[in-house]
Design a protein around this motif. Sequence first.
Motif, PDB file in Angstrom:
ATOM      1  N   HIS A  82      23.776  26.111  50.327  1.00  0.00           N
ATOM      2  CA  HIS A  82      23.075  27.144  49.566  1.00  0.00           C
ATOM      3  C   HIS A  82      22.718  28.338  50.455  1.00  0.00           C
ATOM      4  N   LEU A 152      15.285  24.978  44.684  1.00  0.00           N
ATOM      5  CA  LEU A 152      16.233  24.091  44.035  1.00  0.00           C
ATOM      6  C   LEU A 152      15.587  23.244  42.951  1.00  0.00           C
ATOM      7  N   GLY A 175      18.067  26.172  40.524  1.00  0.00           N
ATOM      8  CA  GLY A 175      18.216  24.728  40.361  1.00  0.00           C
ATOM      9  C   GLY A 175      17.618  24.237  39.066  1.00  0.00           C
ATOM     10  N   HIS A 414      25.139  25.149  42.336  1.00  0.00           N
ATOM     11  CA  HIS A 414      23.888  25.731  42.819  1.00  0.00           C
ATOM     12  C   HIS A 414      24.154  26.871  43.802  1.00  0.00           C
TER      13      HIS A 414
END
Length: 874
Positions: A82, A152, A175, A414
């Motif tokens: 991420h 997230l 998320g 994500h």
Amino acid sequence: MALVLLVLLILLCDTVSKKPSINCITDVDPLPLPHEFYQPGLLVIGEIASQVLYLFETPSFKEQPTQMLINEPMSVLKNYQHILALAFAIKEINGNPNILPNITSGFHALNSYYNARITTKATLSLLSTRQRFAPNFKCGIKRKLIAITGGLDSETSVSVATIIASYKMPQFTYGSYSPAQNDKTQFSSLYQMVPEEAYQYMGVVHLLQHFSWMWIGLLAVDDDRGDRFFQTMIPLLSKNGICAAFALKLPKLTYLSDLTDLVVKQAEKSKVLYDDKVNVCFVYGEPPSVYVLRLLFFLFPLISLQPIHKEWIVTSQWDFRSVSYQKIWDIESLHGAISFTVQSKELSGFQTFLRAINPFGGKGDGFIKDFWEQAFSCSLTFSNIHSESRNICTGEEKLENLPGIFFEMRMTGHSYNVYNAVYAVAHALQSFNLSRSTHRRNVDIQLLFQNVQSWQLNNFIRSITFNNSVDEAIHFNENGELKAGFDITNWVTYPNGSFIRAEVGRFDPWAPPGKEFTIHDYQIVWHRTFNQVLPLSACSKKCLPGYSKKKKEGEEFCCYDCDPCPEGMISEQMDMDSCAKCPQDHYSNYCHNQCIPKDISFLSYEEPTGIIFATLAISFFLVTVLVFGTFVKHQDTPIVKANNRRLTYILLISLAHCFLSSLLFIGKPGKVTCLLRQTIFGIVFSVAISSVLAKTIIVVMAFMATQPGSRTMPLVGKRLGYFVVLFCSLVQAGICVLWLSTSPPFPDKDMHSAHGIITLECNEGSVAMFFCVLSYIGCLAIVSFKFAFLARKLPDSFNEAKFITFSMLLFCIVWLSFIPTYVDTKGKSTVVLEIFSILISSAGLLGCIFSPKCYIIVLRPELNNRKLLIKRKT
């Protein structure tokens, strides 16, 4: 089950360090948080990453492998992607002359540790001067914080949003989705890169209905998010005809020392997972659920429980990720799982960017050291406390060689959300720049962006629409949600921890009705237990066509028995709630799964019965005509003159019409034939019986007139007979007129008398009037029988009263038998019965009355003279 164990450690950080083996970052530390990724620039995008790093010692666990938990730093390695997606987006923007030219963007990534207190401190540090923890007070080198992306999980996102809400600073969550995020009065600058969870739930419902999985299990961690999941999902499933066999709450781990008790207690609760009827389970896939589920899969065999083999369905928060101590944990139990993931596409150059990552060249990257050491089980420094048990990292290790459960080269959903969030901020700034430059000339762009306030971007973000580098349209709806769909992903796992994400379908809530859900069944790989056969998940076996579901008392509506459909009803599909009634002109087949058109039936001239009756009617008519002709030819003979010759002719003519009237009952019923058949039958029979009655009355009256002193002589004569016939016939005609004027007969269809047959018939209209006609004829016959019986032994030249007696007796027997039989007969049989009664009764009259006379006229003409008759009389 890294996250659950780490939640335990977070709680310990808040309890004055009861476990000295855990290194905790407390909120009294005045320095910036460790494990950060800093890239300088005029514009800074803050990232609250979900990288989890802890150090702890292994507690004892009876009979556990020593490799289960090892004494080393732990992290969720996959979350590192991420941050790399964020860095990759910034790198692309800075190298793109069409987006923010002459402006260098940067970012600052901090660790949230899945802990509200540490998340709060990380957020406040972004609002402080670098190296000085003084929120809302900046000095020295200025950094312009424009937007935040994170985190997230939903708790992290809400913790951050609560702090920056007063600043109206744009925040992008990538998320989990929290209901608290719907409060736009408090979180007006919160933007969601993941569509609302309600859309995912509807996609799951479509999936369950597509595969006819109507008896499923629900699993979620025992916390507020899990409770909300159960409260939302169970009614939604029930509304769509699906039942939750169980709602299993997965435990929240506290202290490692409680692990034994927790597993034993959870094993008792988890026995529902071994129900053979429940082969599909839907898991609320936030990270705690993933870790707890994998922990149970690993520990159950250690306490002599069988492995759990199910088809798992998970939400978009789910990802196959492990901390380093889970390297040996098998993920075979999750083979064939299906998840709803936010739609993502592979970015050109991203894998090249990842391959260039090197632990010795990551300037400002505070995460890469721990990531590299744990991912490749090596040490970057000789002084590392674990160096004696590890190899030295060379920097030549390849990320693509890591199992997918630790790191993926392919961009995850994500990470794709993070990438798009960065571009959304960049395009919003670009729009802001254009809007200011149109009003001012010679604008200093550097000065403009130095003075830009983050809250000024909200209007531009809400209205922005752009295509990212893979030409996918990005824009938000009025609630600040990304208008995107979900990919339906099938996870194919391998023993070495690697897996394949196979896209097997799509759910797009924004698509036209009927096109939201698409799936390719043939591409799905099921769990190995099912031998690549679609798993069944139902409380009861499917009801075959021809059966309907019957609910079992005291059980869920998905548990039922199968009842066969009753006659005239069908079910064409599997598992019908009820049987459907066939249209009136159709009937159910033997299996009660199809409606078949009924055959049309009526007494026609083509079928044997119709031919026989038509032949008999015409034959009797011809015989009657022949008799009539014989009587006309011998009209002057004594036997013809006896008992009123003209009444005899009227009787023969009416009998001929009686035989012909039966033909009206043969053939397809029409409006005219229905009106005529009963009325003509009633009138001609009334004429015939009244003629017989007149003949018997004349015989009786004539005998009475010959008695001494009798006054009945004026009454004897032809007029009396004509009057009786006319009067009796007119009464019947009046009844028929009344019948036709009030409730006349009409063509009708009898749908129910015979199975699979529609009988075309004449509805009598008024059954009472029909029986009035029959009753009147019966009364005339009874009166005739009575007079004939009284006159049967009277002396006369030729007394036909005895023959009339027999004919009336036969007539009454026929029609008295007809009435109860007619009431109990249905369909075409009623027509057959009535024709039979007409022919028999008419033939009885013809035979009983005229056969003796014809015998004398034709075969014994010598007896047909007055002298012999007088002699016989004497």
